[in-house]
Design a protein around this motif. Structure first.
Motif, PDB file in Angstrom:
ATOM      1  N   LEU A 177       0.898  -1.201   0.060  1.00 63.29           N
ATOM      2  CA  LEU A 177      -0.014   0.112   0.054  1.00 63.29           C
ATOM      3  C   LEU A 177       0.794   1.262   0.152  1.00 63.29           C
ATOM      4  N   SER A 178       2.166   1.181   0.547  1.00 67.86           N
ATOM      5  CA  SER A 178       2.846   2.530   0.608  1.00 67.86           C
ATOM      6  C   SER A 178       3.244   2.806  -1.109  1.00 67.86           C
ATOM      7  N   ALA A 179       3.759   1.692  -1.787  1.00 68.63           N
ATOM      8  CA  ALA A 179       4.064   1.921  -3.209  1.00 68.63           C
ATOM      9  C   ALA A 179       2.835   2.385  -3.986  1.00 68.63           C
ATOM     10  N   LEU A 180       1.454   1.660  -3.453  1.00 72.33           N
ATOM     11  CA  LEU A 180       0.295   2.153  -4.455  1.00 72.33           C
ATOM     12  C   LEU A 180      -0.259   3.698  -3.884  1.00 72.33           C
ATOM     13  N   ARG A 181       0.156   4.032  -2.597  1.00 71.74           N
ATOM     14  CA  ARG A 181      -0.211   5.366  -2.170  1.00 71.74           C
ATOM     15  C   ARG A 181       0.499   6.279  -3.368  1.00 71.74           C
ATOM     16  N   THR A 218       5.375   0.074   4.084  1.00 76.08           N
ATOM     17  CA  THR A 218       5.765  -1.199   3.766  1.00 76.08           C
ATOM     18  C   THR A 218       7.186  -0.892   3.134  1.00 76.08           C
ATOM     19  N   VAL A 219       8.160  -1.529   3.347  1.00 73.18           N
ATOM     20  CA  VAL A 219       9.569  -1.602   2.632  1.00 73.18           C
ATOM     21  C   VAL A 219       9.746  -2.883   2.141  1.00 73.18           C
ATOM     22  N   GLU A 232      15.221  -5.241 -10.231  1.00 75.25           N
ATOM     23  CA  GLU A 232      15.148  -4.520 -11.464  1.00 75.25           C
ATOM     24  C   GLU A 232      13.791  -4.551 -12.114  1.00 75.25           C
ATOM     25  N   LEU A 233      13.435  -5.982 -11.987  1.00 73.67           N
ATOM     26  CA  LEU A 233      11.977  -6.086 -12.647  1.00 73.67           C
ATOM     27  C   LEU A 233      10.794  -5.189 -11.850  1.00 73.67           C
ATOM     28  N   LEU A 234      11.053  -5.347 -10.567  1.00 74.54           N
ATOM     29  CA  LEU A 234       9.694  -4.696  -9.493  1.00 74.54           C
ATOM     30  C   LEU A 234       9.776  -3.157  -9.613  1.00 74.54           C
ATOM     31  N   ARG A 235      11.127  -2.891  -9.531  1.00 76.99           N
ATOM     32  CA  ARG A 235      10.912  -1.239  -9.214  1.00 76.99           C
ATOM     33  C   ARG A 235      10.347  -0.448 -10.470  1.00 76.99           C
ATOM     34  N   GLY A 236       9.752   0.491 -10.068  1.00 76.75           N
ATOM     35  CA  GLY A 236       9.124   1.373 -10.870  1.00 76.75           C
ATOM     36  C   GLY A 236       9.747   2.776 -11.072  1.00 76.75           C
ATOM     37  N   LEU A 288      11.721   8.327  -5.033  1.00 74.65           N
ATOM     38  CA  LEU A 288      11.703   7.490  -3.936  1.00 74.65           C
ATOM     39  C   LEU A 288      11.528   6.090  -4.503  1.00 74.65           C
ATOM     40  N   PRO A 289      12.326   5.351  -4.175  1.00 79.82           N
ATOM     41  CA  PRO A 289      12.422   3.903  -4.742  1.00 79.82           C
ATOM     42  C   PRO A 289      11.073   3.393  -4.260  1.00 79.82           C
TER      43      PRO A 289
END
Length: 319
Positions: A91-95, A108-109, A133-137, A141-142
């Protein structure tokens, strides 16, 4: 003017400028590894801390400026503490991707090894062995891409009902599409919940509205109930033409309307619009009720029991 928190460091002006840019980008924070890499002596860091000009937020992260612990600062603390092989997930990334209505209770990290460093209050570390490398957008801020962030969180942090709701929300809010999520279900294998995600997303990609209505027809057939009439035109209280999902003529002459919600969790404005539509379709001789996609697919016995209680008759061939 506030004093420069870096001016006392025994480094070249160019290095000081680079550190200043990093701190500005990272919410006033620097990782100790960044200071070491840029040639700042450990003794100089200790002198700043001892003098109270800097503060230690975690054993691995120093704060150069004062201020409240905003969400953005907590996110930076988490990824700086965890190191370069980390990113915001769930949810941290989705925010950061724009998801509304699903506020995380913790940051969430995602990390390589959740046991490799000290815990941080308010931060949940989640280990992933998938290629970072596949997951990171994209983004300073990573953070994980939208699709893996949603699918991994749905598979490993949520129950079935909430997982369906999260996937519905990211599609409804146009952060991604069912087709892209289906591709990532394959990419992320093994993924907990993958068979159910494939089924739900396959229906969504094919047109969940009509698929869910057909599921209600199939439920009634299996229970021996009269099949519903679908997409029947009705005029609401405002004179607008509406088409109902499923409806039955009850033995007492009333009409029962069942509106099937394609997502278990919808944005507030959509939820309000659905409730308004139901009110305006209702009348003295017409009862409007609703159910969710989750109930149709995973709690069919309860849906059937409620339809029977509301008066849906047995099919003529079963009477």
């Amino acid at each position: 003017m506030a004093p420069d928190p870096l001016r006392r460091l025994p480094v070249e002006a160019e290095t000081r400028d680079l550190l200043a840019r990093l701190a500005q980008e990272q919410g006033g924070l620097l990782a100790r590894r960044q200071l070491t890499r840029l040639g700042v002596p450990r003794g100089a860091v200790r002198a700043q801390l001892d003098a109270g000009r800097w503060s230690l937020t975690t054993p691995r992260v120093v704060q150069l400026s004062t201020g409240e612990a905003t969400t953005r600062r907590r996110e930076w603390i988490g990824v700086l503490h965890a190191g370069p092989r980390s990113m915001l997930g769930g949810l941290s990334a989705l925010r950061l991707h724009g998801l509304a209505g699903w506020e995380p209770d913790q940051v969430t990290v995602w990390v390589d090894d959740e046991l490799a460093f000290e815990p941080v209050p308010g931060v949940r570390f989640f280990r992933s062995r998938r290629p970072f490398e596949l997951l990171r957008g994209p983004g300073l801020l990573p953070r994980a891409r939208c699709e893996p962030a949603a699918l991994v969180h749905a598979g490993y942090r949520l129950g079935p009902r909430a997982a369906d709701g999260l996937l519905a929300a990211v599609v409804q809010q146009r952060l991604t599409t069912p087709e892209r999520l289906l591709t990532w279900v394959q990419t992320l294998r093994p993924l907990r919940g993958a068979p159910r995600f494939r089924a739900a997303l396959g229906w969504a990609a094919a047109g969940s509205h009509s698929r869910l209505e057909q599921d209600v027809v199939d439920l009634c057939a299996g229970a021996g109930l009269e099949p519903p009439r679908q997409q029947h035109g009705r005029t609401d209280a405002d004179g607008r033409r509406r088409w109902t999902d499923c409806e039955w003529l009850l033995p007492d002459g009333r009409v029962l309307v069942l509106e099937v919600d394609g997502g278990a969790h919808v944005e507030a404005r959509h939820w309000a619009a659905d409730k308004r539509r139901a009110r305006r379709l209702s009348s003295a001789g017409r009862l409007v009720v609703g159910c969710t996609a989750y109930e149709v697919r995973h709690e069919p016995a309860e849906v059937i029991a409620d339809l029977v209680r509301l008066g849906v008759p047995r099919a003529r061939s079963c009477a």
